[in-house]
Design a protein around this motif. Sequence first.
Motif, PDB file in Angstrom:
ATOM      1  N   ALA A 191       0.827  -1.199   0.000  1.00  0.00           N
ATOM      2  CA  ALA A 191       0.000   0.000   0.000  1.00  0.00           C
ATOM      3  C   ALA A 191       0.868   1.258   0.000  1.00  0.00           C
ATOM      4  CB  ALA A 191      -0.939  -0.016   1.209  1.00  0.00           C
ATOM      5  N   THR A 194       2.792   2.187  -3.361  1.00  0.00           N
ATOM      6  CA  THR A 194       1.907   2.544  -4.476  1.00  0.00           C
ATOM      7  C   THR A 194       0.990   3.718  -4.146  1.00  0.00           C
ATOM      8  OG1 THR A 194       0.264   0.912  -3.736  1.00  0.00           O
ATOM      9  CG2 THR A 194       1.902   0.175  -5.347  1.00  0.00           C
ATOM     10  N   THR A 196      -1.407   3.893  -1.945  1.00  0.00           N
ATOM     11  CA  THR A 196      -2.783   3.397  -1.838  1.00  0.00           C
ATOM     12  C   THR A 196      -3.194   3.352  -0.377  1.00  0.00           C
ATOM     13  OG1 THR A 196      -2.420   2.010  -3.788  1.00  0.00           O
ATOM     14  CG2 THR A 196      -4.328   1.479  -2.421  1.00  0.00           C
ATOM     15  N   THR A 200      -8.187   0.270   1.577  1.00  0.00           N
ATOM     16  CA  THR A 200      -8.596   0.120   0.183  1.00  0.00           C
ATOM     17  C   THR A 200      -7.824  -1.021  -0.468  1.00  0.00           C
ATOM     18  OG1 THR A 200      -9.131   2.475  -0.017  1.00  0.00           O
ATOM     19  CG2 THR A 200      -8.704   1.269  -2.061  1.00  0.00           C
ATOM     20  N   HIS A 201      -6.526  -1.082  -0.200  1.00  0.00           N
ATOM     21  CA  HIS A 201      -5.711  -2.172  -0.726  1.00  0.00           C
ATOM     22  C   HIS A 201      -6.184  -3.520  -0.195  1.00  0.00           C
ATOM     23  CE1 HIS A 201      -2.366  -4.714  -1.772  1.00  0.00           C
ATOM     24  NE2 HIS A 201      -2.040  -4.890  -0.515  1.00  0.00           N
ATOM     25  N   ARG A 400       4.316   2.812 -11.253  1.00  0.00           N
ATOM     26  CA  ARG A 400       3.271   3.758 -10.820  1.00  0.00           C
ATOM     27  C   ARG A 400       2.877   4.719 -11.937  1.00  0.00           C
ATOM     28  NH1 ARG A 400       5.387   5.816  -4.964  1.00  0.00           N
ATOM     29  NH2 ARG A 400       7.058   6.507  -6.338  1.00  0.00           N
ATOM     30  N   GLU A 409      -6.631   3.286 -11.073  1.00  0.00           N
ATOM     31  CA  GLU A 409      -6.410   3.556  -9.656  1.00  0.00           C
ATOM     32  C   GLU A 409      -5.193   2.784  -9.160  1.00  0.00           C
ATOM     33  OE1 GLU A 409     -10.571   4.721  -7.582  1.00  0.00           O
ATOM     34  OE2 GLU A 409     -10.166   2.579  -7.733  1.00  0.00           O
ATOM     35  N   SER A 410      -4.542   3.338  -8.148  1.00  0.00           N
ATOM     36  CA  SER A 410      -3.323   2.717  -7.629  1.00  0.00           C
ATOM     37  C   SER A 410      -3.593   1.368  -6.987  1.00  0.00           C
ATOM     38  CB  SER A 410      -2.659   3.648  -6.614  1.00  0.00           C
ATOM     39  OG  SER A 410      -3.518   3.869  -5.494  1.00  0.00           O
ATOM     40  N   ARG A 411      -4.851   1.118  -6.584  1.00  0.00           N
ATOM     41  CA  ARG A 411      -5.173  -0.168  -5.966  1.00  0.00           C
ATOM     42  C   ARG A 411      -4.927  -1.335  -6.938  1.00  0.00           C
ATOM     43  NH1 ARG A 411     -11.539  -0.280  -4.886  1.00  0.00           N
ATOM     44  NH2 ARG A 411     -11.231   1.898  -4.302  1.00  0.00           N
ATOM     45  N   SER A 414      -1.215  -2.070  -6.439  1.00  0.00           N
ATOM     46  CA  SER A 414      -0.926  -2.674  -5.129  1.00  0.00           C
ATOM     47  C   SER A 414      -1.412  -4.122  -5.086  1.00  0.00           C
ATOM     48  CB  SER A 414      -1.565  -1.854  -4.006  1.00  0.00           C
ATOM     49  OG  SER A 414      -2.985  -1.881  -4.072  1.00  0.00           O
TER      50      SER A 414
END
Length: 500
Positions: A191, A194, A196, A200-201, A400, A409-411, A414
């Motif tokens: 997380a 990234t 995040t 959420t991760h 990234r 999204e960054s998730r 991750s």
Amino acid sequence: MATLSFEPLSYDDIPVEERPTLFQALVPVLGMLTFLSVGAIGLGLDAHMPLLWGIVLTGLVGRYWIGISWTRMYEGIVDGLRMGMQAILIIFIIYLLIATWTGSGTIPALIYYGLDILNPQVFLPATALLAAIVAFSIGSSWTTAGTLGVAFIGIGAGLGVPEQMTAGAVLTGAYTGDKISPLSDTTNLAAAVTNTDLMTHVRTMRVGTSIAMGISLVLYTILGLNAAGAIPAESVGNIQSAIAGTYNLSPLVFLPLLITFGLALTGFPALPALGAGIFAGVFTQFFLQGPLTVANFVAAWEVPMYGTEPETGSELVNGLLASGGVVGDSAWTITIVVAALALGGILERTGVIAVLTHHLSKAITSVAGLTIGTAVSAFGMNILAAEQYMSIVVPGMSLRGLYEDFDLESRNLSRGIEAAGTTTSALIPWNAGAIYMTGVLGVAPFAGSMGLQGYAPYYFLGFLSPLILVAMGLTGWRITKQTEETQAGLKGAISSLGDD
């Protein structure tokens, strides 16, 4: 949470005159893989020497072909070792713990009562579920495997379940719980690198991980049905009699387990919690497993150092409960981890890893390709750097920008580095994760290594997790795009950085 004391080199960080070409970067990698194939597989050598050959080759290429000084390569080795220091310390302390919990009667009692509760038909899926619950609760796959996993190996042996199947179920459960636990160090690290949100991760990880776990449980159930009746029923009674005749199985023998997991559940880091478990195990042995004499007190403190050699009257039980302690068991494991981390450090400092990652990212032209590239990059770091933290950090930091370019999204990133990085570390024989699991469970990833059985064919999560990730990328399922608000926030952050 795992943290880094340095940032791995990126492609742009390397001066042009010191930047390896793709061909130069491939030479030490192909050489290392050749050494490991010929030395470890063909000649039957322990992996230490092929890894040493790889370090020498990389050093020579780095110094005389790429032009990196010996000092800088040495600094890279030190950084690699520093990154893996927590893993080395956990390996060291787990061997103390296993011997201590055996001498205290904790592991013998777990085997004794486990044989009462479990049977071959349900043992494998039950093992995976229990390991997942414990790993989720304490946030550590390694601690779960090194404590309950050891007991499960003994219970499985008593039930006639092949140890490689048991080890596979332990690993599937342990890594499943670890990956969806907000207490896990690698989950926090994924997380963090990234950018995040942690929860959420975690929520993003749960879907793919749960599907992989569900499929694994079905497969373990099928294996368990075929394992039924592998040994005569009276053998279980003989094992229990041998244990009960040697150890005091009072409920108090579970005190070390309760203290260790209790501290972990309340947020204590792994090392202090495991250390408390060692002290609890020594005092449990002193008060429950012998006379209260000075000689017995000394003997209890010698167990974590030199291990146990029980004389139960049963060769099977003696073999299950014998341990070498930190002197007899840890040296092989720790030395190969040191060699693997040193190789990863010098590959990073010579720019080999950065160049390979750069060329991989250039080949990505679609969301599906990006997802597959993330999986390949994470798995590749497990091969090259031999440390699961690097399988998270390098692709996490390198890719990234590509995820932002694709408005993802960054998730997504991750999830990708966790699903294909951490879970596959136990499949690479020279990776710290596989070395650790081999040491504590007594089963290697692939059959024949050190004369051991192989757990890889039964470690279903290690294959299913990256496959499900790739399926998500190919179909677009659960691939989340940035919202307009998220994009605006990113642009605002970039603009403010430019103003500064």
